[in-house]
Design a protein around this motif. Structure first.
Motif, PDB file in Angstrom:
ATOM      1  N   VAL A   1     -17.107 -28.483  18.219  1.00 30.89           N
ATOM      2  CA  VAL A   1     -15.922 -28.695  19.042  1.00 30.89           C
ATOM      3  C   VAL A   1     -15.195 -29.922  18.507  1.00 30.89           C
ATOM      4  O   VAL A   1     -15.700 -31.040  18.597  1.00 30.89           O
ATOM      5  N   SER A   2     -14.006 -29.721  17.951  1.00 35.32           N
ATOM      6  CA  SER A   2     -13.265 -30.823  17.346  1.00 35.32           C
ATOM      7  C   SER A   2     -12.524 -31.622  18.408  1.00 35.32           C
ATOM      8  O   SER A   2     -12.307 -31.151  19.532  1.00 35.32           O
ATOM      9  N   LEU A   3     -12.120 -32.838  18.039  1.00 36.97           N
ATOM     10  CA  LEU A   3     -11.342 -33.667  18.953  1.00 36.97           C
ATOM     11  C   LEU A   3      -9.994 -33.022  19.250  1.00 36.97           C
ATOM     12  O   LEU A   3      -9.461 -33.156  20.352  1.00 36.97           O
ATOM     13  N   THR A   4      -9.438 -32.314  18.278  1.00 36.46           N
ATOM     14  CA  THR A   4      -8.179 -31.606  18.512  1.00 36.46           C
ATOM     15  C   THR A   4      -8.363 -30.517  19.563  1.00 36.46           C
ATOM     16  O   THR A   4      -7.493 -30.306  20.414  1.00 36.46           O
ATOM     17  N   ALA A   5      -9.491 -29.801  19.519  1.00 42.51           N
ATOM     18  CA  ALA A   5      -9.776 -28.777  20.528  1.00 42.51           C
ATOM     19  C   ALA A   5      -9.899 -29.396  21.908  1.00 42.51           C
ATOM     20  O   ALA A   5      -9.398 -28.844  22.901  1.00 42.51           O
ATOM     21  N   VAL A   6     -10.538 -30.554  21.997  1.00 39.96           N
ATOM     22  CA  VAL A   6     -10.676 -31.240  23.285  1.00 39.96           C
ATOM     23  C   VAL A   6      -9.305 -31.680  23.795  1.00 39.96           C
ATOM     24  O   VAL A   6      -9.005 -31.558  24.988  1.00 39.96           O
ATOM     25  N   THR A   7      -8.471 -32.198  22.889  1.00 37.64           N
ATOM     26  CA  THR A   7      -7.135 -32.638  23.297  1.00 37.64           C
ATOM     27  C   THR A   7      -6.311 -31.471  23.809  1.00 37.64           C
ATOM     28  O   THR A   7      -5.600 -31.586  24.827  1.00 37.64           O
ATOM     29  N   LEU A   8      -6.366 -30.323  23.128  1.00 40.42           N
ATOM     30  CA  LEU A   8      -5.643 -29.139  23.591  1.00 40.42           C
ATOM     31  C   LEU A   8      -6.167 -28.693  24.949  1.00 40.42           C
ATOM     32  O   LEU A   8      -5.382 -28.352  25.854  1.00 40.42           O
ATOM     33  N   ALA A   9      -7.493 -28.690  25.117  1.00 44.78           N
ATOM     34  CA  ALA A   9      -8.076 -28.296  26.395  1.00 44.78           C
ATOM     35  C   ALA A   9      -7.651 -29.251  27.508  1.00 44.78           C
ATOM     36  O   ALA A   9      -7.366 -28.823  28.635  1.00 44.78           O
ATOM     37  N   LEU A  10      -7.614 -30.547  27.199  1.00 39.67           N
ATOM     38  CA  LEU A  10      -7.178 -31.537  28.177  1.00 39.67           C
ATOM     39  C   LEU A  10      -5.717 -31.322  28.549  1.00 39.67           C
ATOM     40  O   LEU A  10      -5.357 -31.295  29.734  1.00 39.67           O
ATOM     41  N   MET A  11      -4.883 -31.149  27.550  1.00 37.29           N
ATOM     42  CA  MET A  11      -3.450 -30.994  27.762  1.00 37.29           C
ATOM     43  C   MET A  11      -3.159 -29.754  28.607  1.00 37.29           C
ATOM     44  O   MET A  11      -2.398 -29.808  29.590  1.00 37.29           O
ATOM     45  N   LEU A  12      -3.760 -28.635  28.251  1.00 38.20           N
ATOM     46  CA  LEU A  12      -3.491 -27.381  28.954  1.00 38.20           C
ATOM     47  C   LEU A  12      -4.182 -27.351  30.315  1.00 38.20           C
ATOM     48  O   LEU A  12      -3.595 -26.902  31.310  1.00 38.20           O
ATOM     49  N   GLY A  13      -5.428 -27.824  30.374  1.00 36.84           N
ATOM     50  CA  GLY A  13      -6.155 -27.830  31.640  1.00 36.84           C
ATOM     51  C   GLY A  13      -5.483 -28.691  32.688  1.00 36.84           C
ATOM     52  O   GLY A  13      -5.407 -28.327  33.869  1.00 36.84           O
ATOM     53  N   LEU A  14      -4.976 -29.857  32.271  1.00 41.11           N
ATOM     54  CA  LEU A  14      -4.282 -30.736  33.210  1.00 41.11           C
ATOM     55  C   LEU A  14      -2.994 -30.091  33.704  1.00 41.11           C
ATOM     56  O   LEU A  14      -2.694 -30.102  34.905  1.00 41.11           O
ATOM     57  N   ALA A  15      -2.234 -29.509  32.779  1.00 39.72           N
ATOM     58  CA  ALA A  15      -0.944 -28.923  33.147  1.00 39.72           C
ATOM     59  C   ALA A  15      -1.117 -27.753  34.116  1.00 39.72           C
ATOM     60  O   ALA A  15      -0.462 -27.693  35.167  1.00 39.72           O
ATOM     61  N   VAL A  16      -1.995 -26.794  33.777  1.00 38.78           N
ATOM     62  CA  VAL A  16      -2.135 -25.623  34.646  1.00 38.78           C
ATOM     63  C   VAL A  16      -2.857 -25.982  35.938  1.00 38.78           C
ATOM     64  O   VAL A  16      -2.568 -25.401  36.999  1.00 38.78           O
ATOM     65  N   GLY A  17      -3.788 -26.946  35.884  1.00 31.57           N
ATOM     66  CA  GLY A  17      -4.486 -27.348  37.103  1.00 31.57           C
ATOM     67  C   GLY A  17      -3.521 -27.894  38.143  1.00 31.57           C
ATOM     68  O   GLY A  17      -3.597 -27.557  39.336  1.00 31.57           O
ATOM     69  N   ILE A  18      -2.589 -28.731  37.696  1.00 31.37           N
ATOM     70  CA  ILE A  18      -1.583 -29.277  38.612  1.00 31.37           C
ATOM     71  C   ILE A  18      -0.649 -28.169  39.092  1.00 31.37           C
ATOM     72  O   ILE A  18      -0.300 -28.101  40.280  1.00 31.37           O
ATOM     73  N   ASP A  19      -0.236 -27.312  38.183  1.00 30.35           N
ATOM     74  CA  ASP A  19       0.679 -26.227  38.562  1.00 30.35           C
ATOM     75  C   ASP A  19       0.052 -25.289  39.586  1.00 30.35           C
ATOM     76  O   ASP A  19       0.691 -24.904  40.572  1.00 30.35           O
ATOM     77  N   TYR A  20      -1.198 -24.883  39.348  1.00 33.06           N
ATOM     78  CA  TYR A  20      -1.848 -23.947  40.262  1.00 33.06           C
ATOM     79  C   TYR A  20      -2.002 -24.565  41.653  1.00 33.06           C
ATOM     80  O   TYR A  20      -1.819 -23.876  42.676  1.00 33.06           O
ATOM     81  N   ALA A  21      -2.342 -25.854  41.689  1.00 35.10           N
ATOM     82  CA  ALA A  21      -2.439 -26.529  42.984  1.00 35.10           C
ATOM     83  C   ALA A  21      -1.082 -26.556  43.681  1.00 35.10           C
ATOM     84  O   ALA A  21      -0.984 -26.345  44.898  1.00 35.10           O
ATOM     85  N   LEU A  22      -0.047 -26.795  42.907  1.00 32.98           N
ATOM     86  CA  LEU A  22       1.305 -26.825  43.471  1.00 32.98           C
ATOM     87  C   LEU A  22       1.668 -25.484  44.105  1.00 32.98           C
ATOM     88  O   LEU A  22       2.198 -25.435  45.232  1.00 32.98           O
ATOM     89  N   PHE A  23       1.387 -24.385  43.427  1.00 33.04           N
ATOM     90  CA  PHE A  23       1.760 -23.064  43.938  1.00 33.04           C
ATOM     91  C   PHE A  23       1.055 -22.761  45.262  1.00 33.04           C
ATOM     92  O   PHE A  23       1.681 -22.290  46.217  1.00 33.04           O
ATOM     93  N   ILE A  24      -0.239 -23.026  45.320  1.00 31.46           N
ATOM     94  CA  ILE A  24      -0.997 -22.659  46.520  1.00 31.46           C
ATOM     95  C   ILE A  24      -0.660 -23.585  47.684  1.00 31.46           C
ATOM     96  O   ILE A  24      -0.451 -23.129  48.822  1.00 31.46           O
ATOM     97  N   ILE A  25      -0.610 -24.888  47.438  1.00 31.86           N
ATOM     98  CA  ILE A  25      -0.321 -25.828  48.524  1.00 31.86           C
ATOM     99  C   ILE A  25       1.101 -25.636  49.038  1.00 31.86           C
ATOM    100  O   ILE A  25       1.360 -25.734  50.248  1.00 31.86           O
ATOM    101  N   SER A  26       2.031 -25.340  48.149  1.00 30.94           N
ATOM    102  CA  SER A  26       3.400 -25.076  48.588  1.00 30.94           C
ATOM    103  C   SER A  26       3.455 -23.866  49.503  1.00 30.94           C
ATOM    104  O   SER A  26       4.134 -23.879  50.545  1.00 30.94           O
ATOM    105  N   ARG A  27       2.735 -22.789  49.150  1.00 30.59           N
ATOM    106  CA  ARG A  27       2.713 -21.597  50.007  1.00 30.59           C
ATOM    107  C   ARG A  27       2.057 -21.907  51.359  1.00 30.59           C
ATOM    108  O   ARG A  27       2.521 -21.443  52.407  1.00 30.59           O
ATOM    109  N   HIS A  28       1.006 -22.709  51.335  1.00 32.09           N
ATOM    110  CA  HIS A  28       0.317 -23.087  52.579  1.00 32.09           C
ATOM    111  C   HIS A  28       1.258 -23.855  53.508  1.00 32.09           C
ATOM    112  O   HIS A  28       1.348 -23.562  54.709  1.00 32.09           O
ATOM    113  N   ARG A  29       1.990 -24.810  52.971  1.00 31.93           N
ATOM    114  CA  ARG A  29       2.898 -25.611  53.796  1.00 31.93           C
ATOM    115  C   ARG A  29       4.056 -24.753  54.329  1.00 31.93           C
ATOM    116  O   ARG A  29       4.543 -24.979  55.445  1.00 31.93           O
ATOM    117  N   THR A  30       4.488 -23.781  53.549  1.00 38.60           N
ATOM    118  CA  THR A  30       5.544 -22.883  54.025  1.00 38.60           C
ATOM    119  C   THR A  30       5.068 -22.094  55.243  1.00 38.60           C
ATOM    120  O   THR A  30       5.794 -21.948  56.231  1.00 38.60           O
TER     121      THR A  30
END
Length: 727
Positions: free
Chosen positions: A220-249
């Protein structure tokens, strides 16, 4: 699926402390290990030759470095004192970890004509993946210390410093700060903003630790970890946003907490599962390229995305349950007379759909530079100017020629006719090959052959007249391979070395790009056909996706290859694009584009189902419901990628810029402009599906319509949605 997620969401909310503790335990016990920069390309000529060297010439199959000596002003390295000083540095370098040999420049003849510059070749006993950054730095520190005592200037570089990912700096986490600001504006609540970030970070921590724990099994290269971090952080925040927004609605509409959690998980959670699945499928599809480090990058990103999805459908409902009534939005203030921007935007789009479509098609010119893309793996010429490896590269290039920064290795083995090869006979044959190679256009020098003790293989070092990333060097490798029979009629010749491996990687990735793109686009058509039960929606989505990818790759070529705005973006050296960037960007943007497509178009389809006689109104109302969340998600995703674009890594920087531009174009120009324009223009035809196909296709029900019917009929238990969750 909607009912299953509905029940899972309610269960998680009821047992919120149990679920939260479970995730915290996973985070606490998760153990990660270091990264591994192993780099192979199975099946290629260069890799097969390296495997032969590993068996017969173990030291020659290892990585290498260069120590470049510069004489003080007014002196030459050829003087007695200076020669002795160089020898002291060479002796000190031999003590560095994993170093097999250091060849004195006066022995190798690597001294410049004016005697002011020389370089010693350092041969490691292990491949680059087995040399840690600390061990490489030890060589540099040892050489610098010895040179300082001897009064010489040194710069240490070479292959051992290549392919190193960049450590994540605090600057690159500025996307998290932007995400927090976006959440505060979107929700108007510190609690809601915090609950959106918390599960994303917990899931990311668990995912990265799980990924690093696998380094004992795969590289597992450092570049692979960086890509996983970058994508995991982005989608993790987005997915939380979608569900919590629907809940508050739903809470704002007066629904109870437990029921709202279940319904939000069953509807928005279904879209999250589908969106995450598309990302995972696209990233794991990188295995078709048959290059291990690219496959691992895809699997690494898939792992963190999978954990993000699991956190979204279990941890987020648990946190929403814990928050209880405190997540319920305050009653809105007196409405403004002026309609919100989203309604005005979509209103303008649907009034002039043809003009909007023609304008966006014209934006396809952003993809024009992509037609000129040149692919290569980065070498030390792309390193930051203030680094030792870049200084060493430039000194060698200036005083010896660019080819010395990327020599080729020729392996010469006895022909099948020779049943009893001897070292002496093979040496004579290798010398003949060397003379023939030296007469080839594009070759600057050829070293005397090194022969294994048993006469199994001989090695020739071939120095091209051009640099490692130069197209002429690629042509030279092709020529040597095509002329192998002519160069040595009675021998078996192969071209290898770091430069040849990089060329083979770029060739394989370049040839895989179009087939992979066809697979990804075909997958998009099938998935969207299943979800929206429409012929026009998948075709429109695929066309928009290609526009986004073209714009992203065109921007990278314009900046990193042509040099447009290079100084503004901190690009120190222009040249070919990182060879695996296009295929990685293609896979990542596919997944993200499907996110926005599902969240936006599903809202429009839901309105159309309820108001089938007014398709244009369905587009406008669906856009109004979904645009705020999609806008926030895109801004967050863009901010995360743009922050990583400040990296000094020649791999991470262009990849992050491509993803940032791709998200910007896809979310705001394609999904939020082209999509409503096309759907408004088509009207009811946008949702047409042949009857025969309608009977055959399974009902995915990402929108949760079956759940809505079930809950309206009272078939799902709501009895326990009471005081237990009013805290």
């Amino acid at each position: 699926m909607a009912r299953l997620l509905y029940r899972l969401g309610r269960w998680s909310a009821r047992r919120s402390l149990t679920v939260l503790c479970g995730w915290l335990v996973l985070l606490a016990v998760a153990v990660g290990d270091g990264t591994d920069e192993e780099f192979t390309i199975p099946g290629s000529e260069s890799q097969q030759a390296l495997d032969v060297l590993a068996d017969t010439f173990p030291a020659s199959s290892g990585t290498s470095a260069q120590i470049v000596f510069t004489a003080p002003d007014g002196t030459r390295l050829t003087g007695p004192a200076e020669r002795a000083a160089v020898g002291e540095v060479v002796d000190a370098a031999r003590t560095a970890p994993d170093v097999a040999a250091v060849i004195d420049p006066f022995t190798a003849g690597t001294v410049s004509e004016d005697g002011t510059t020389a370089f010693a070749q350092v041969q490691y006993a292990v491949p680059v993946g087995d040399v840690t950054r600390a061990e490489a730095d030890t060589l540099r520190d040892t050489a610098d210390a010895a040179a300082g005592q001897a009064g010489l200037d040194t710069a240490v570089g070479g292959d051992v410093f290549k392919s190193r990912g960049a450590q994540v700096s605090p600057v690159e986490l500025v996307g998290v700060v932007v995400a927090l600001i976006v959440f505060l504006v979107t929700f108007g609540s510190v609690l809601a903003a915090g609950l959106t970030l918390l599960p994303a970070f917990i899931g990311l921590g668990v995912g990265l630790a799980a990924l690093l724990s696998l380094t004992g099994l795969v590289a597992v290269s450092l570049t692979a970890v960086t890509l996983a971090l970058m994508l995991g952080l982005a989608v993790g925040i987005d997915y939380a946003l979608f569900i919590i927004s629907r809940h508050r609605t739903r809470l704002a509409e007066g629904e109870g907490v437990l029921e709202s959690v279940g319904r939000a998980t069953g509807t928005a959670g279904g879209a999250v599962v589908f969106a995450g699945l598309t990302v995972v499928v696209a990233m794991t599809g990188l295995a078709v390229v048959r290059i291990p480090f690219v496959t691992v990058m895809g699997l690494a990103a898939s792992l963190t995305v999978t954990v993000a999805v699991l956190a979204a459908i279990t941890l987020i409902p648990a946190l929403m349950g814990l928050a209880g009534q405190r997540m319920r939005p305050r009653p809105p203030r007196k409405r403004r007379e002026r309609p919100p921007f989203g309604r005005r935007w979509v209103g303008g789009v649907v009034k002039r759909p043809v003009s909007v479509i023609l304008l966006l098609v014209g934006l396809g010119t952003l993809a024009v530079p992509a037609g000129d893309v040149a692919l290569a793996l980065p070498d030390n010429s792309t390193a930051a100017p203030d680094t030792g490896e870049r200084e060493a590269y430039d000194l060698v290039d200036t005083h010896f020629g660019p080819g010395f920064n990327g020599p080729l290795l020729l392996t010469v083995e006895p022909g099948s006719y020779d049943a009893t090869p001897t070292a002496e006979r093979l040496r004579e044959e290798a010398e003949e090959v060397g003379r023939a190679v030296a007469a080839t256009d594009g070759v600057q020098a050829v070293s005397p052959p090194q022969v294994s003790p048993e006469g199994e293989v001989a090695i020739l070092t071939v120095v091209p007249t051009t640099g490692p990333m130069d197209e002429a060097t690629t042509d030279l490798v092709t020529t040597l391979r095509d002329d192998a029979d002519r160069l040595g009629a009675d021998t078996v010749i192969a071209v290898t070395g770091t430069t040849a491996v990089a060329i083979d990687v770029s060739d394989r990735l370049g040839s895989s790009l179009v087939p992979f793109a066809c697979v990804v686009v075909g997958l998009a058509l099938v998935l969207l056909l299943l979800v929206f039960r429409s012929v026009a929606v998948p075709l429109k989505a695929a066309a928009g996706f290609l526009l986004s990818v073209g714009a992203a790759l065109g921007t990278v070529v314009a900046v990193f290859q042509w040099g447009w705005a290079a100084d503004l973006l901190g690009v120190h050296t222009t040249g070919p694009v990182v060879s695996f960037l296009p295929i990685i960007v293609l896979a990542v943007l596919f997944g993200l584009a499907m996110d926005y497509e599902v969240f936006l178009v599903s809202a429009m389809r839901e309105q159309y189902v309820h108001n089938g006689n007014r398709p244009r109104e369905a587009v406008t109302e669906g856009f109004r419901h979904a645009s705020k969340v999609v806008t926030a998600a895109a801004l967050i995703m863009f901010s995360v990628f743009a922050a990583f674009a400040t990296s000094h890594s020649p791999v991470v920087k262009p990849m992050a810029l491509a993803l940032a531009v791709g998200v910007l174009v896809d979310a705001f120009l394609v999904r939020m402009t082209l999509v409503p324009a096309v759907l408004a223009l088509l009207g009811k035809r946008a949702w047409w599906l042949p009857r025969r196909l309608d009977r055959v296709l399974p009902d995915i029900d990402v929108e949760g319509s079956a759940l809505a019917r079930a809950t309206h009929d009272g078939t799902d238990d709501k009895a326990d949605d009471g005081a237990a969750l009013t805290r």
